[in-house]
Write an enzyme that holds these catalytic residues in place. Structure first.
Site, PDB file in Angstrom:
ATOM      1  N   HIS A  11      -0.607   2.570  -6.008  1.00 30.75           N
ATOM      2  CA  HIS A  11      -0.493   1.290  -5.283  1.00 30.75           C
ATOM      3  C   HIS A  11       0.665   0.488  -5.845  1.00 30.75           C
ATOM      4  O   HIS A  11       0.866   0.439  -7.062  1.00 30.75           O
ATOM      5  CB  HIS A  11      -1.789   0.488  -5.398  1.00 30.75           C
ATOM      6  CG  HIS A  11      -2.963   1.136  -4.732  1.00 30.75           C
ATOM      7  ND1 HIS A  11      -3.669   2.167  -5.317  1.00 30.75           N
ATOM      8  CD2 HIS A  11      -3.546   0.912  -3.524  1.00 30.75           C
ATOM      9  CE1 HIS A  11      -4.641   2.557  -4.508  1.00 30.75           C
ATOM     10  NE2 HIS A  11      -4.591   1.815  -3.410  1.00 30.75           N
TER      11      HIS A  11
ATOM     12  N   HIS B 117      -4.675  -4.419   6.383  1.00 24.88           N
ATOM     13  CA  HIS B 117      -5.489  -3.638   5.444  1.00 24.88           C
ATOM     14  C   HIS B 117      -6.968  -3.689   5.823  1.00 24.88           C
ATOM     15  O   HIS B 117      -7.851  -3.893   4.988  1.00 24.88           O
ATOM     16  CB  HIS B 117      -5.299  -4.143   4.014  1.00 24.88           C
ATOM     17  CG  HIS B 117      -5.662  -3.113   2.975  1.00 24.88           C
ATOM     18  ND1 HIS B 117      -6.915  -3.018   2.421  1.00 24.88           N
ATOM     19  CD2 HIS B 117      -4.930  -2.134   2.394  1.00 24.88           C
ATOM     20  CE1 HIS B 117      -6.962  -2.039   1.548  1.00 24.88           C
ATOM     21  NE2 HIS B 117      -5.751  -1.470   1.505  1.00 24.88           N
TER      22      HIS B 117
ATOM     23  N   ASP C  74       0.403   2.636  -1.754  1.00 22.19           N
ATOM     24  CA  ASP C  74      -0.274   1.880  -0.700  1.00 22.19           C
ATOM     25  C   ASP C  74      -0.175   0.368  -0.928  1.00 22.19           C
ATOM     26  O   ASP C  74       0.006  -0.106  -2.050  1.00 22.19           O
ATOM     27  CB  ASP C  74      -1.763   2.257  -0.650  1.00 22.19           C
ATOM     28  CG  ASP C  74      -1.983   3.693  -0.209  1.00 22.19           C
ATOM     29  OD1 ASP C  74      -0.985   4.396   0.055  1.00 22.19           O
ATOM     30  OD2 ASP C  74      -3.148   4.111  -0.151  1.00 22.19           O
ATOM     31  N   ASP C  75      -0.334  -0.359   0.176  1.00 19.14           N
ATOM     32  CA  ASP C  75      -0.591  -1.811   0.203  1.00 19.14           C
ATOM     33  C   ASP C  75       0.644  -2.695   0.090  1.00 19.14           C
ATOM     34  O   ASP C  75       0.537  -3.917   0.175  1.00 19.14           O
ATOM     35  CB  ASP C  75      -1.575  -2.245  -0.891  1.00 19.14           C
ATOM     36  CG  ASP C  75      -2.923  -1.565  -0.769  1.00 19.14           C
ATOM     37  OD1 ASP C  75      -3.148  -0.896   0.262  1.00 19.14           O
ATOM     38  OD2 ASP C  75      -3.744  -1.700  -1.696  1.00 19.14           O
TER      39      ASP C  75
ATOM     40  N   HIS D 194      -0.153   1.611   7.236  1.00 18.44           N
ATOM     41  CA  HIS D 194      -1.390   1.354   6.486  1.00 18.44           C
ATOM     42  C   HIS D 194      -2.156   0.177   7.106  1.00 18.44           C
ATOM     43  O   HIS D 194      -2.856  -0.543   6.398  1.00 18.44           O
ATOM     44  CB  HIS D 194      -1.038   1.062   5.023  1.00 18.44           C
ATOM     45  CG  HIS D 194      -2.170   1.284   4.056  1.00 18.44           C
ATOM     46  ND1 HIS D 194      -2.940   2.433   4.038  1.00 18.44           N
ATOM     47  CD2 HIS D 194      -2.657   0.500   3.038  1.00 18.44           C
ATOM     48  CE1 HIS D 194      -3.833   2.362   3.074  1.00 18.44           C
ATOM     49  NE2 HIS D 194      -3.697   1.193   2.458  1.00 18.44           N
TER      50      HIS D 194
END
Length: 715
Positions: A238, A139, A84-85, A135
């Protein structure tokens, strides 16, 4: 001179300002500074918000596009590593190298703003066979955000994915989500909304919590917890958001250990047995995506440029202020020493015959006061005053004739502009020293004596006097008064010491006739005839000095419209003069010294910085609301304090009270912006090649109302 001034540039300036504001907001949105609340309190949970047991106890991938929620788990011995991210320019490539070394595939839930910053990384993900998911763009916490914001975030991410990779995605993971059992009511509601948009909502079976940086061993332990020999799993990691060295090391260990158990590593879609989530984007989607992509890249470059420009402008302005004060002090010390050497009889030792030229066009409001002040002088030598009426349409000529003052000669001519009037006066003048005075200006009794005294030195070709604002009542008058004392006069002291004076004001200046003849008189090629003439005299090898004790009181514009007209002409004419004398930059001798000392200074502080100042001001205002306001506010307050101290010193040098300084902070907010716009309009006019017509301002008879006593006018 009568060509119509351009008007369309105002529309361009407005569009430019709107584009700048849009770019700032876009960059702020991408950075999470605009549009996102820092309050992540979830909305109250309603009766229908509690996720059903089949969801909380089911698989980690939810299909919610129908009324009945369905969930699915990965196939046995199949691991879907999800990150993620990202993408992150440092850690994503390292993770990709680890995955390639092991021949493993993974799924990357990317943040749209990160894709826009690093589109090449997003392309690498797809090229190397990995899967990308949505995503959100910045965020956000989808559970605590309004539905319109959620839709916009997901849609923008799809757009930049299409622009960067040529693909769109059917996968979505909510920021701040974890396993199905930890799904909250507001998150369930947000997941349902995403499902209705056609997304498969991905949660996780194993949350490594690597975002907390627990260390590689702990990340590995959480990824392998309760993972039976044949069981598949979705593992959350991540690839952005800080130091991910532990994550990189943990991924290498996870793959090594689970491969030894017979597990394979693939994308999430393949792991759950559904068609590939990434599909080719349409031409329209790719086009719109590239537009969004370039928009964010451009806005980021713009903001980075404005940050750099803000820093450069602040440093240059502060240095300029410091240097001006240093030069002002040195000038004051030298002036005191010079007056001491001359002694009491210094002024009486040089009293040549003087011809005073007063060009007049529609100066009926103040011409009488001007002439009375010139004749009411303590200057002991012969004096002739030549009034050149340049085709006035009011009673200027009649007033001069009716006064019938001794030593005053009236010359009438058709209207031809101020340079033409001055040249007519020079041709009629009989003295070797020529003083030029505007028809809205009055002298003090001792002004002439102080003004001509520096011409006792044979190398001095011209002298600039000290112009003061007489009508300094009200905000506009005080602002101009401060500008004359702090801006113009501090500059002149520095230019005097550096021997590169660019302008002797039309209100008060003394010239050696030979210097005027050397440069061919007053040129009509620019609208700033005083600047053009002064530059020409400097280039001809003559010294031009500033005499602060030779004081003239002038009537400044009394309205914003009149001020605009005056400054527009000044600025445009100065640009013309700078361009005309540009060759001095590469010449030798006195001309080259003048050019290399003066023209870069004028270019930086009177053209370049004012040109970009509105953009910097907009950025500062934006930063006060959407960035860290304290550093920006501290910079502004510090700079204003420095200017105030400099202003107090400048006022003291000029023998003025410091009381008007209370309007200085407001001047930075209002008056300065007006001057910036003047520069911008002048540059546009020059670039378009339009010859600006002569800008005259209406006189209000300040000195007539106060009486002809020049000293009283100054009080």
């Amino acid at each position: 001179m009568r060509a119509r001034e351009p008007r369309g540039h105002w529309v361009l300036m407005l569009l430019g300002a709107l584009a700048l504001i849009g770019a700032l907001l876009l960059n702020g949105f991408a950075q999470g500074a605009v549009g996102e609340s820092t309050d992540r309190e979830p909305a109250p949970t309603g009766d229908g918000d509690v996720p059903p047991d089949r969801v909380t106890r089911g698989g980690a991938v939810l299909n919610l596009d129908t009324g009945e929620p369905r969930s699915v788990r990965p196939k046995d011995r199949t691991i879907a590593l999800t990150f993620d991210d990202g993408p992150d320019p440092k850690w994503t490539p390292r993770l990709l190298d680890v995955l390639r070394r092991h021949g493993a595939k993974a799924t990357f839930f990317v943040v749209g703003a990160q894709v826009a910053r690093h589109p090449s990384l997003a392309r690498r993900l797809v090229t190397e066979g990995h899967e990308v998911g949505n995503h959100t763009y910045t965020h956000i916490d989808m559970a605590a955000s309004p539905s319109w914001r959620v839709r916009m975030e997901l849609d923008l991410t799809q757009r930049v994915l299409a622009g960067a990779t040529g693909r769109t995605t059917a996968l979505m993971r909510m920021p701040y989500s974890a396993t199905p059992g930890e799904l909250t009511g507001p998150q369930w509601r947000a997941a349902q909304a995403a499902g209705r948009q056609g997304y498969l909502v991905a949660l996780t079976d194993r949350d490594t919590e690597d975002w907390a940086k627990p260390g590689a061993d702990q990340i590995v332990r959480r990824a392998l917890t309760e993972t039976a020999r044949d069981q598949g799993a979705i593992v959350m990691l991540h690839d952005s958001g800080g130091d991910r060295a532990a994550t990189v090391a943990a991924v290498d260990e996870i793959i090594t250990r689970l491969k030894a158990r017979g597990h394979r590593f693939t994308t999430l879609s393949e792991a759950i047995g559904v068609p590939a989530a990434n599909v080719p984007a349409s031409l329209t989607e790719r086009t719109v995506g590239r537009t969004v992509l370039f928009g964010q890249i451009g806005s980021r470059w713009l903001v980075d440029g404005l940050v750099a420009l803000f820093g450069v402008a602040a440093v240059l302005t502060a240095l300029r202020l410091v240097f001006l004060l240093v030069f002002a002090r040195e000038h004051a010390v030298r002036a005191r020493l010079q007056r001491r050497r001359r002694g009491r009889r210094g002024r009486e030792s040089f009293t040549p015959w003087v011809s005073v030229i007063v060009p007049a066009y529609n100066e009926s409001a103040g011409i009488a006061a001007t002439l009375h002040s010139l004749l009411d002088t303590d200057y002991p030598a012969l004096l002739e005053v030549i009034v050149v009426d340049d085709g006035s349409t009011d009673d200027t000529a009649r007033i001069v004739a009716d006064l019938n003052l001794p030593g005053v000669v009236l010359v009438r001519k058709p209207n031809g502009g101020k340079p033409s009037a001055l040249n007519t006066g020079i041709a009629r003048a009989r003295a070797d020293i020529v003083v030029m005075v505007d028809g809205d200006t009055v002298f003090q009794r001792d002004t002439l004596g102080h003004l001509v005294l520096p011409l006792a030195a044979p190398s001095v070709g011209a002298v600039s006097g000290n112009t003061k604002v007489a009508n300094r009542g009200g905000l506009l008058g005080r602002w101009q008064h401060i500008e004359y004392v702090i801006g113009f006069n501090l500059d002149r002291r520095m230019f005097d010491l550096l021997q590169c004076m660019p302008t002797i004001p039309g209100a008060i200046g003394a010239f050696r006739r030979r210097a005027l003849l050397d440069v061919g008189g007053v040129s009509e090629e620019t609208l700033a005839e005083d600047t053009d003439l002064t530059m020409a005299i400097c280039r001809a090898g003559w010294r031009v000095v500033y005499e602060e004790t030779a004081i003239a009181w002038t009537e400044a514009p009394a309205s914003l419209r009149q001020l605009w007209r005056q400054r527009y002409r000044w600025c445009y004419g100065t640009l013309q003069a700078m361009w005309k004398h540009r060759r001095s930059l590469v010449q030798r001798g006195r001309s080259g010294r003048f050019g290399r000392r003066c023209l870069p200074y004028l270019t930086i502080f009177q053209v370049v910085l004012p040109l970009f100042a509105p953009a910097v001001d907009l950025f500062t205002l934006y930063g006060l609301f959407f960035l860290e306001p304290l550093p920006l506010a501290a910079s502004w307050l510090g700079f204003t304090a420095l200017q105030t101290l400099a202003g107090a010193y400048a006022l003291r040098l000029d023998g003025e009270r410091v009381r008007p300084l209370w309007v200085l902070p407001l001047q930075q907010v209002v008056y300065r912006q007006l001057m910036y716009l003047v520069v911008i309009q002048s540059l546009v006019t020059a670039v378009l090649g339009t010859r600006l017509r002569w800008q005259t301002i209406r006189r209000h008879g300040t000195f007539t109302a106060q009486g002809s006593n020049a000293t009283a006018a100054g009080g």
